[in-house]
Enzyme design. Structure first.
Site, PDB file in Angstrom:
ATOM      1  N   GLY A   1      -3.811   6.231 -10.159  1.00  0.00           N
ATOM      2  CA  GLY A   1      -5.070   6.916 -10.190  1.00  0.00           C
ATOM      3  C   GLY A   1      -5.069   8.409  -9.701  1.00  0.00           C
TER       4      GLY A   1
ATOM      5  N   SER B   1      -2.533   0.377  -7.377  1.00  0.00           N
ATOM      6  CA  SER B   1      -3.768   0.143  -6.581  1.00  0.00           C
ATOM      7  C   SER B   1      -3.617  -0.330  -4.999  1.00  0.00           C
ATOM      8  CB  SER B   1      -5.080  -0.472  -7.178  1.00  0.00           C
ATOM      9  OG  SER B   1      -6.149  -0.477  -6.403  1.00  0.00           O
TER      10      SER B   1
ATOM     11  N   CYS C   1     -10.274   2.268  -8.775  1.00  0.00           N
ATOM     12  CA  CYS C   1      -9.057   2.316  -9.646  1.00  0.00           C
ATOM     13  C   CYS C   1      -8.930   0.726  -9.939  1.00  0.00           C
ATOM     14  CB  CYS C   1      -7.949   2.973  -9.160  1.00  0.00           C
ATOM     15  SG  CYS C   1      -7.990   4.766  -8.793  1.00  0.00           S
TER      16      CYS C   1
ATOM     17  N   ASP D   1     -10.989  11.938  -3.510  1.00  0.00           N
ATOM     18  CA  ASP D   1     -12.601  11.584  -3.144  1.00  0.00           C
ATOM     19  C   ASP D   1     -12.804  11.189  -1.539  1.00  0.00           C
ATOM     20  OD1 ASP D   1     -11.247   9.163  -2.975  1.00  0.00           O
ATOM     21  OD2 ASP D   1     -13.122   7.872  -3.845  1.00  0.00           O
TER      22      ASP D   1
ATOM     23  N   GLN E   1      -2.901   3.150   4.376  1.00  0.00           N
ATOM     24  CA  GLN E   1      -1.774   3.145   3.813  1.00  0.00           C
ATOM     25  C   GLN E   1      -2.383   3.648   2.334  1.00  0.00           C
ATOM     26  OE1 GLN E   1      -0.258  -0.672   3.322  1.00  0.00           O
ATOM     27  NE2 GLN E   1       0.306  -1.077   5.502  1.00  0.00           N
TER      28      GLN E   1
ATOM     29  N   LEU F   1       2.057  -0.799  -3.971  1.00  0.00           N
ATOM     30  CA  LEU F   1       3.577  -0.449  -3.405  1.00  0.00           C
ATOM     31  C   LEU F   1       3.654  -1.288  -2.284  1.00  0.00           C
ATOM     32  CD1 LEU F   1       3.630   3.441  -3.717  1.00  0.00           C
ATOM     33  CD2 LEU F   1       4.573   1.858  -5.253  1.00  0.00           C
TER      34      LEU F   1
END
Length: 397
Positions: free
Chosen positions: A282, A263, A294, A286, A320, A308
């Protein structure tokens, strides 16, 4: 004489009952009702009955109005256009099937002729070389090495997406499967919470094509259940080899594996991928309507979270947040390269303006241009079916 010429006066009528009797009546007209036959309310009960009938008629009229209010709203011109296009597509299903059969038969005939020609010119060696060119994906899958690591796409957010967003997610799942299947080092791949409208789309519009996919599991249960099952899948000789980036992890044990939900809202940063671990992505499109959903879902389940390390390696010109298939491909690229910066530059779309920190250069991978979707969207093109409604970006919450 005067009396005979003077007209006689008419008698004066009173305002009583005689005047009512003098009113003209049409006694012989068709459909007329004699005055004495007309039903008149004479008692209090009769008056109440008449009032009840009037109220019933009023209620019937109001009920009709209410029924009109309950009617579904009229479709807009755009919605009608989409509906007609969908009906036309469904009506041509048999025709498309027949065309595919003809093309398949013609392709088989061309291949038979090419094989005979190759056998006459170069023997069995020429035939083998020709077969290699025809089966690139299958050969890649055979040469690909399965590692003891699991990547789960959590599709438990079906109710939060619009139809066009669900279409986009189905495209991203298709791309994610393709990227993992064709990678030199592939992971166990799972699609969890595959039990609602997304599954219905795969079963109907996409004709259950996922049933032919290899090296992937579809589960109705949620990501937590999938992560527990993955512990068993990664054990034993069929669970994967400690090769590639895991070649020097010979002392790794299945009980050392972790379960981490990826996440971008997590305070933790992922530094490396570990063998016998499960990483959850996830599956949600949306347009960032549902903030950090998530991350909140993982915290409620008591599962570790991480993001990440994009900010550590890449200077981004935009947010990001990446599409589901981008995150999947980055993970698979790291298993091959072992370098986050190189993995990011090969996957992140050029429209996001990503450059390696301290390098001053962008992506030099010419193949990336073909992987970039339309500017301003994080979606991926759908290889199985082109749909004009797939316009929403995905977010890795």
């Amino acid at each position: 004489m005067e009396d005979e010429e003077r007209p006689r006066k008419y008698p004066k009528l009173s305002n009583g009952e005689d005047q009512e009797d003098s009113e003209p009546t049409m006694t012989g007209a068709v459909g007329s009702v004699p005055h004495e036959d007309v039903a008149q309310p004479t008692t209090q009960n009769d008056v109440a009955t008449v009032a009840h009938d009037v109220n019933d008629k009023s209620k019937d009229g109001q009920q009709a109005v209410d029924e009109n209010e309950d009617d579904p709203p009229k479709l807009s011109k755009r919605q009608l256009k989409k509906l007609r296009r969908r009906e036309q597509w469904d009506a041509q299903k048999d025709q498309r099937k027949a065309i595919r059969k003809e093309k398949t038969a013609a392709k088989k005939q061309r291949r038979r002729e090419a094989l005979n020609e190759a056998r006459q010119e170069g023997g069995q060696e020429a035939v083998d070389q020709l077969l290699q060119t025809w089966l690139p994906n299958r050969q890649k899958f055979k040469q690909s090495t399965l590692l003891p690591i699991t990547l789960v796409v959590d599709c438990g957010y079906d109710d939060l997406m619009l139809e066009k967003e669900r279409i986009s997610l189905s495209s991203q799942l298709t791309r994610s499967y393709s990227d993992n299947r064709g990678a030199p080092y592939r992971a166990h791949m799972v699609v969890s919470s595959f039990n609602k409208l997304l599954k219905e789309r795969f079963d109907t519009t996409l004709a259950k094509s996922y049933n032919n996919w290899q090296g992937i599991r579809f589960m109705e249960e949620d990501f937590a259940h999938a992560a527990e099952q993955a512990k068993e899948w990664m054990k034993g000789p069929k669970g994967g080899q400690l090769a590639g980036m895991f070649a020097n992890k010979t002392d790794a044990a299945p009980e050392d594996g972790e379960i981490i939900y990826l996440s971008s809202d997590s305070p933790n940063t992922l530094t490396e991928l570990k063998p016998y671990s499960t990483y959850i992505i996830g599956g949600l499109v949306d347009k960032n309507r549902h903030k950090a959903i998530c991350y909140k879902t993982a915290v409620e389940k008591g599962i570790k979270t991480a993001k990440l390390p994009i900010g550590d390696y890449i200077q981004m010109a935009s947010r990001q947040v990446l599409a589901t298939n981008h995150v999947m491909e980055i993970m698979v690229r790291w298993l091959e390269l072992g370098d986050w910066g190189e993995a990011f530059m090969k996957v992140i779309p050029q429209r996001k303006g990503g450059t390696l920190k301290n390098s001053g250069r962008g992506s030099e991978d010419p193949s990336q241009e073909g992987d970039v979707a339309e500017a301003g969207s994080d979606e991926e093109p759908e290889p199985a079916e082109r749909d004009d409604e797939a316009t929403a970006p995905s977010t890795n919450h």
